[in-house]
Design an enzyme around this catalytic site. Sequence first.
Site, PDB file in Angstrom:
ATOM      1  N   GLY A  27       0.832  -1.208   0.000  1.00  0.00           N
ATOM      2  CA  GLY A  27       0.000   0.000   0.000  1.00  0.00           C
ATOM      3  C   GLY A  27       0.865   1.256   0.000  1.00  0.00           C
ATOM      4  O   GLY A  27       0.661   2.183  -0.802  1.00  0.00           O
ATOM      5  N   HIS A  28       1.877   1.286   0.892  1.00  0.00           N
ATOM      6  CA  HIS A  28       2.799   2.434   0.910  1.00  0.00           C
ATOM      7  C   HIS A  28       3.503   2.563  -0.442  1.00  0.00           C
ATOM      8  O   HIS A  28       3.683   3.662  -0.968  1.00  0.00           O
ATOM      9  CB  HIS A  28       3.900   2.229   1.959  1.00  0.00           C
ATOM     10  CG  HIS A  28       3.432   2.265   3.379  1.00  0.00           C
ATOM     11  ND1 HIS A  28       3.507   1.162   4.198  1.00  0.00           N
ATOM     12  CD2 HIS A  28       2.911   3.257   4.132  1.00  0.00           C
ATOM     13  CE1 HIS A  28       3.062   1.481   5.403  1.00  0.00           C
ATOM     14  NE2 HIS A  28       2.685   2.741   5.393  1.00  0.00           N
TER      15      HIS A  28
END
Length: 272
Positions: A27-28
């Site tokens: 996600g990051h």
Amino acid sequence: MQAFSSFYRKEGKKLGFVPTMGALHKGHLELVKQAVRENDVVVCSIFVNPIQFNNPRDLAKYPRAFESDVALLKEVGCEVIFYPTVDEMYPEPVKKVYEFGKLDKVMEGMFRQGHFNGVAVVVKKLFDIVMPHRAYFGEKDYQQLAIIKALVIMENLDVDIVPCATVREVDGLAMSSRNVRLVPEQRRRASLIYETLLKARNMYPVSSVGNIKKEVVNSIDKEPFMELEYFEISDTVTLEPITDKKPDKAVVACIAVYMGDVRLIDNMILNF
Ligand code: PAF
């Protein structure tokens, strides 16, 4: 960091910024990749911000993985990592208290006293230090995103806030640094959070808000590995929980559950 950013800004380069607390996951990395596509230089900060943790055990157990974070960031083209110490970020005790009205009183704000003030303080400091043109935040932390947009308006900050869609595991579980703390049995069952949100979305056109909430409470109650902290259906802008459906308003379902001592949150827009 400021000298670096000033130099690039003077050169006319666009600076993208991804603030994180490390223990990076896909996600990051999606935020970083988007920032790399849209800017000339990308800075990622890694700072586990103590003042946004209302629970000292959560802070103590927050995963840290600096070496592997660096390797992952290099892979996706992030050229600068800002990795300050607590003393550098907070040379003096923090006195600032932000007033966000109702925005930080509901949901996360209700259960995590002081959390959003801690987020706002650190994000304002990070923006002052990194001086980005654009900053990227995941929609998984829906209320945090709303607080940061409010902060930018309140403080007249010259930063574009770029919201990025939640990245999910194959079974739908929203990616989170806390997921690594789930034991295999908890992890297997954690997809119930996403399934519950999908059920709420399917029910929304045909059921009342009260019935949707009852159904969600029942589903989570049946799962012995999970304890529901809250489930709310809220206006997407004010985040105020609604009790009756408003046909002209977008609403978001927000959920927080505990699996053991791991706290997980997620959300889904139910209409529009
Ligand atoms: O979302 C996070 O990881 C944190 O709340 C943030 C925005 C980096 C501030 O510490």
